[in-house]
Each structure stands twice: as structure tokens, then as C-alpha cells.
Design an enzyme around this catalytic site. Structure first.
Site, mmCIF file in Angstrom:
data_model
loop_
_atom_site.group_PDB
_atom_site.id
_atom_site.type_symbol
_atom_site.label_atom_id
_atom_site.label_comp_id
_atom_site.label_asym_id
_atom_site.label_seq_id
_atom_site.Cartn_x
_atom_site.Cartn_y
_atom_site.Cartn_z
ATOM 1 N N ASP A 149 5.323 5.845 -5.707
ATOM 2 C CA ASP A 149 4.074 5.873 -4.944
ATOM 3 C C ASP A 149 3.943 7.175 -4.164
ATOM 4 O OD1 ASP A 149 1.758 5.259 -3.624
ATOM 5 O OD2 ASP A 149 2.665 3.823 -2.248
ATOM 6 N N ASP B 216 -3.114 9.865 -6.016
ATOM 7 C CA ASP B 216 -2.258 8.718 -5.735
ATOM 8 C C ASP B 216 -1.720 8.103 -7.029
ATOM 9 O OD1 ASP B 216 -0.978 6.600 -4.542
ATOM 10 O OD2 ASP B 216 -2.789 5.535 -3.964
#
Length: 457
Positions: free
Chosen positions: A72, A310
Site C-alpha cells: 500500500d 495509490d
């Protein structure tokens, strides 16, 4: 330079239809995006299997079992489930990717006075944290609270949460590279989140930051190249390469492709310093350019605006004004040729969708970033998902395609957080480079499965 495999957590068994898969994934993309604009502290939001990439690590002895964590870039903490482990309301989730960690005898609690403890508690002063940990006042004044552990910290999610404690132990990556005294969160209880996270964002506790303290050459620059899959598990049998220590002079040495990277500056974000935010100038549909609202071109002092790159969000989220303009133009071109699939839109959460016979003609979509005329031309499969609908005795079997970009809401709702997010589905087939020293993000079209083969050989 060191190469690691990223494994896609795509699971056919969890989703019985494409509609269910798309509905779940779009809902969680929206939950993650909107959560960022509601809370003062951004936290990692692992998405459901079928939408995320995992990295295997070992904590403690190198002979310990490996643990799979979601990669992440939108968060700055590494945390994992620890034994005994309870995940509340996880009945509908896919089974955990690996068993909970049994802390080894070499693991030590992080002291309350540690800067890492303060970082985990949203920069709360160490004196306050040591008071919470019941360190006596005279010891606090003398900075002598090493025997008092950092208090547990709470992280909230779009649809889940966890409580964890900070520990230090050795971390070993798949090629046996080790980081001693690695700081990580150990969670015994979570709500709706059975899998841990490897945070790769800016921040003291992220994996790259801790790696750079040992080897700056490896930690300060990394890239990944996500294999295109279109939610087909057969297409992700080869791993997606994660490259630590990815430097410019080496970028064009791999494979037979002519690689041209385009770079954007990472925008400083005082409220969310762990984000890789870039400025979005506009989006083009075919030859029609749609300017982005001003808040997407910069980040203000309140942390509002910009587009976050992201790896942990599946679909790209856009503010309503830009999304509506894009859909209007897209539908103007495609809606004249094909029937709108309204029922599919209701069951997938995506829009617009269209029925077609054999091959749908759709315009090219490109993202244009602030600075140096940097653009990202999306491959068709990155923004138009095609599958078969019907054939269930209720509706006849038909080809259908849906736009894979999502409405993130009105700009007023996005104050205090990102204006948009570039999701991992739109990043497929690109090598994405993160340069922490020069504060830049770069993109280049790649055949990611071929890149993996060329790097391994």
C-alpha cells in the site's frame, strides 16, 4: 537493485459473477477514498481479494513462516495479525493469506518515548504517551521511560479497524535481505480486516523509510509493474515485479522495449505527508480535452487537493465535476453507437455501461499531469471492462462493457483530503517509479510479465 515478486490476491471462489466482483470492488474503492476525507489520520485500507497485491516477508528468525501483506503506497505503517488473533465480522471475507504471527523471543516492545511511538499516535508528544503508559512523572522528566512500552494505537478504516502495539524485530525479504530492529504493528483484534499491510508511503514507519536507514540506495527509490489481468486469475500467474533501488541509469536496460518515463513532482501535503500526490491538469477523451478543477492541480495548506497515486485503491476516483464532464463526453461518443446497460450499472456500481455485439468502439482516455507536459495514455483494458452478461434464464447472454473510473463526490465533500486517486487498475501495464529523494513519481508503458522474466534471467 533488488527484485521481489508481488502476488495478486485475485480469487475466483469469492465472487460468483462479474457483477458481484465489480460491485464489491467499486464499493471498497469508494469507501477507502471517502474515508481519507473524513478522518485526521490516513490509514491503510486493504481492499477485497480480487483487487490488491501482496508482498511476502518474514519477521523474526529467517526460518519463521512467511507472512503475506498487502502492498500500500497510500499509508506509512507495516502491521500484521499476531497470535492470538481475532477478526470480528470477517465471515464474508476471504480466508487469511497466512497464519497470524507468533512473536519470537527476539521481538521487543517499542518504548513510549520512541519517535516511532509518536509517529504511530499521529505525532502525539512522547511525554503524553509515556504518561498514558503509566511511566512516573519523575522518569518522564528525566526521559527515563525505556521500560514502559508504547501504548496500543487505534486505526480506523472505511469499513473496518484495528488495535495494535508496536514491536521491533528483524525483517527478512524474499531474497534473504534483512533489516534489524524493524518496527511494525502487531494486531490481536481487527474489525473486518484479516490481512495486514506493508505501508510504502512517505513516513518514518514505512517499509522504504526503514529500509533506507540501512541501505539508502535500496530504500529511496522503488518501482512496481502491475501485470494486466482484467480480473482474470489466469493472467496473474506470473508475479508483478517490485524493484527496490530502481535508478535512472538502469531504467532502459531491461528487455527489448523502448522505455520512456514521464515524471511528475510529488506535491507536499502538510496534513497527509505520507501521500504520493501529483497535480492533474486534465483528462482527454479522444481529442477532447477536459480541464481538471483547480484543486486537482495543487495541494493547499489544509491538505485538500491533488491526485494520490495509490497501489491500494482499485479504481480511479475523480471529483464529481470532472467525472460528470468525462462521462458526458464518453457517452456522447459511445452512447450513439450502443444501448445503455442500465441494469448492469445497478448491479456493478460502475457507469456508464453498454451492450454491444462483437467489438465495442470506444475513445482513448489520457491523463495529463502538471509539469513538463507529462501524460499517461491508458490502454483500453485499463478503463473499459468487457464481460458477458445474462445467459441465466432471465436475460439473454450479451456482451457488455463498463467505464472503470468512478465518481468520488462533490468537491465540497473532499475538503481536507485528496481531490482524486489514481487506482491500481489504471496503473496496470505501467512501471511506476517512486523517487523519495527527488520527490518525483514516474510512469512508463511496460509489458510487466516480460519485465519480470527479463529481470529474473
Amino acid at each position: 537493485m533488488v527484485l521481489y515478486p508481488l502476488t495478486h490476491s485475485l480469487s475466483k471462489t469469492q465472487f460468483t459473477t462479474p457483477h458481484q466482483l465489480l460491485k464489491t470492488t467499486s464499493a471498497r474503492s469508494a469507501a477507502r477514498f471517502h474515508h481519507r476525507n473524513q478522518r485526521h489520520k490516513q490509514v491503510p485500507l486493504p481492499l477485497s481479494p480480487g483487487s490488491d497485491y501482496t508482498l511476502s516477508i518474514t519477521i523474526g528468525s529467517p526460518s519463521s513462516p512467511t507472512i503475506s501483506l498487502y502492498l500500500d503506497t497510500g499509508s506509512d505503517l507495516v502491521w500484521l495479525p499476531c497470535s492470538p488473533f481475532e477478526c470480528i465480522l470477517c465471515e464474508s471475507k476471504a480466508p487469511p493469506l497466512s497464519p497470524p504471527l507468533n512473536l519470537s523471543s527476539s521481538a521487543t516492545a517499542v518504548p513510549c518515548k520512541s519517535p516511532a511511538c509518536s509517529a504511530a499516535h499521529s505525532s502525539l508528544p512522547s511525554s503524553d504517551l509515556c504518561a498514558i503508559a503509566r511511566c512516573p512523572l519523575d522518569s518522564i522528566e528525566m526521559s527515563d521511560c525505556n521500560s514502559f512500552p508504547c501504548p496500543p494505537f487505534y486505526y480506523a478504516y472505511g469499513d473496518g479497524s484495528l488495535i495494535a502495539r508496536l514491536f521491533k524485530d528483524s525483517l527478512t525479504l524474499p531474497n534473504s535481505f534483512s533489516i534489524q530492529n524493524f518496527t511494525f504493528g502487531c494486531a490481536h483484534t481487527t474489525l473486518g480486516e484479516p490481512v495486514g499491510v506493508a505501508g510504502f508511503g512517505f513516513g518514518r514507519l514505512s517499509l522504504p523509510a526503514q529500509l533506507s536507514s540501512v541501505s539508502p540506495q535500496l530504500g529511496n527509490r522503488f518501482s512496481y509493474c502491475l501485470v494486466s489481468h482484467s480480473f482474470n486469475s489466469d493472467k496473474v500467474r506470473r508475479p508483478s515485479p517490485l524493484i527496490l533501488g530502481r535508478y535512472e541509469e538502469k531504467e532502459k536496460q531491461f528487455g527489448n522495449e523502448n522505455v520512456e518515463f514521464v515524471y511528475m513532482d510529488i506535491l507536499s501535503n502538510p496534513k497527509h505527508p505520507y501521500f504520493y500526490s501529483v497535480g492533474l491538469e486534465g483528462i482527454s477523451v479522444g481529442k477532447k480535452n477536459i480541464p481538471a478543477p483547480e484543486n486537482l492541480k495543487r495541494v493547499d495548506r489544509k491538505g485538500s487537493g491533488g491526485m494520490v497515486v495509490d497501489s491500494g485503491t482499485t479504481f480511479t476516483m475523480l471529483p464529481a465535476s470532472l467525472y460528470d464532464s468525462l462521462v458526458t463526453e464518453f457517452d456522447h461518443r459511445v452512447g450513439q453507437l450502443y444501448e445503455r446497460a442500465s441494469e448492469v450499472e445497478e448491479t456493478t456500481g460502475l457507469s456508464p455501461c453498454y451492450y454491444y455485439d462483437k467489438v465495442a468502439k470506444v475513445p482513448v482516455i489520457s491523463l495529463h499531469f502538471v509539469g513538463n507536459g507529462s501524460s499517461m495514455v491508458l490502454p483500453r483494458r485499463n478503463y473499459f471492462f468487457e464481460f458477458l452478461d445474462g445467459g441465466d434464464g432471465v436475460r439473454k447472454k450479451r456482451h457488455v462493457g463498463c467505464l472503470m473510473l468512478m465518481n468520488g463526490g462533490d468537491e465540497e465533500e473532499l475538503i481536507g483530503g485528496p481531490g482524486a486517486t489514481l487506482g491500481n487498475y489504471q496503473q496496470q501495464g505501467f512501471e511506476v517509479v517512486y523517487d523519495l529523494e527527488k520527490r518525483k513519481v514516474g510512469f512508463a508503458r511496460r509489458k510487466c510479465s516480460s519485465l519480470w522474466d527479463s529481470l529474473k534471467n
